[in-house]
Design an enzyme around this catalytic site. Structure first.
Site, mmCIF file in Angstrom:
data_model
loop_
_atom_site.group_PDB
_atom_site.id
_atom_site.type_symbol
_atom_site.label_atom_id
_atom_site.label_comp_id
_atom_site.label_asym_id
_atom_site.label_seq_id
_atom_site.Cartn_x
_atom_site.Cartn_y
_atom_site.Cartn_z
ATOM 1 N N ASP A 48 0.843 -1.193 0.000
ATOM 2 C CA ASP A 48 0.000 0.000 0.000
ATOM 3 C C ASP A 48 0.880 1.245 0.000
ATOM 4 O OD1 ASP A 48 -2.884 1.121 0.640
ATOM 5 O OD2 ASP A 48 -1.464 2.208 1.906
ATOM 6 N N TYR A 53 3.310 10.123 0.634
ATOM 7 C CA TYR A 53 4.301 9.554 1.555
ATOM 8 C C TYR A 53 5.727 9.923 1.130
ATOM 9 C CZ TYR A 53 0.318 6.571 2.894
ATOM 10 O OH TYR A 53 -0.912 6.085 3.272
ATOM 11 N N LYS A 82 -2.525 6.292 -4.054
ATOM 12 C CA LYS A 82 -3.603 7.237 -3.740
ATOM 13 C C LYS A 82 -3.349 8.604 -4.359
ATOM 14 C CE LYS A 82 -3.636 4.803 0.646
ATOM 15 N NZ LYS A 82 -2.224 4.580 0.943
ATOM 16 N N HIS A 115 -7.350 9.891 -1.866
ATOM 17 C CA HIS A 115 -6.766 9.747 -0.534
ATOM 18 C C HIS A 115 -7.656 10.347 0.562
ATOM 19 C CE1 HIS A 115 -2.528 9.345 1.460
ATOM 20 N NE2 HIS A 115 -3.477 9.089 2.329
#
Length: 318
Positions: A48, A53, A82, A115
């Site tokens: 994931d 990030y 996302k 997201h």
């Protein structure tokens, strides 16, 4: 093959998604490549990711290396990413997806999620803010973003699409405009926030749930010393001791017993392996019900910078 023991959840569109995967939020670029390689070696086949990030290139390096070594094929992997809040504007969705694919070194994603339901002001910054530090919002409504997500499926860049951190009313709004229904809702879920009502709501609509922060995210950047730590919960430890398992294994198994996909994050090889070692025991119905009673609306990812947004998701019960 070790990984064949991971059960799969069949999404409404027939796609099979491993019920267990590796989370990569807060995994630093320097360590996440190794974490991905260790996870694939152990048997993980579901990873994931998310653009925000800031580590998708490193995740991609780990994936690429293992495919090159012949440890797994691309087809055996299930990769989620996302769409970040600054890319909700319809013309930005395709470029954002292509950037993620380029970073990950992939030709397609198995699952792509919006997201958050909140859009942030478009531009260079992932966290746009005014001089006082207030988050700047976008005018775009996520229901106008959704048709662009559908186009990604139609063009073959993405196999399934879904949403993350949406509440029940927001899911309904998406369903009203959807030609391609969301297949997955990814939300924070653990015994302190068991999401029972949202789970029932999604089950009726054949939307699978992925539980993020299933261990209570002890390493979240905004944690305060006095915050209760789920992994240290006395009642949880009692179950773990009785079953001769770690508290983390109990929390992961809790989601699997409930039929939720679960994505614990770790960069430590021993923990990556321990988290995976949950397929040779079960929790009784009584254990799951007992864990459900821990619920205290203990949300740890409230996205407070967006609390004044029109589409802030956590102002209603679920």
């Amino acid at each position: 093959m070790a990984h064949s023991k991971v059960p799969k959840v069949k999404l409404y569109n027939g796609v099979e998604m491993p019920i267990f995967g590796l989370g990569t939020w807060k995994s630093k670029p320097g360590e996440v490549t190794q974490a991905v390689k260790d996870a694939i070696d152990v048997g993980y086949r579901h990873i994931d990711c998310a653009h925000v990030y800031g580590n998708e290139q490193e995740v991609g390096q780990g994936i690429g290396q293992k495919i090159k070594e012949g440890v797994c094929t691309r087809e055996e992997l299930f990769i989620t990413s996302k769409l970040w809040n600054t890319f909700h504007r319809p013309d930005l969705v395709l470029p954002a997806c292509k950037q993620t694919l380029k970073d990950l070194g992939l030709e397609y994603l198995d699952l792509y999620l919006i997201h958050w339901p909140v859009g942030y002001k478009e531009g260079e910054s992932k966290f746009p803010a005014d001089a006082d530090g207030n988050t700047l919002f976008s005018e775009v409504d996520y229901v106008d973003t959704w048709p662009e997500m559908e186009k990604l499926v139609e063009s073959g860049l993405v196999k399934s699409i879904g949403i993350s951190n949406f509440n029940s009313e927001q899911i309904e709004r998406v369903l009203k405009v959807a030609k391609i229904k969301p297949a997955v809702l990814q939300v924070e879920c653990h015994p302190y926030l068991n999401q029972k009502k949202l789970m029932a709501f999604c089950k009726e609509r054949k939307i699978a749930i992925t539980a993020y922060s299933p261990l209570g995210s002890p390493d979240r950047p905004w944690a305060k010393p006095e915050d209760p730590q789920l992994l240290d919960d006395k009642k949880l430890k009692e179950i773990a001791e009785r079953l001769k398992r770690s508290p983390a294994q109990i929390l992961i198994r809790y989601q699997i017993e409930r039929g939720n996909i679960v994505i614990p994050k770790s960069v430590t090889k021993s923990r990556i392996a321990e988290n995976f070692d949950v397929f040779d025991f079960e929790l009784s119905k009584e254990d799951v019900e007992h864990l459900d009673t821990f619920d205290c609306n203990g949300r740890i990812c409230p996205i407070l910078p967006a609390k004044n947004h029109t589409h802030y998701p956590f102002n209603i019960e679920y």
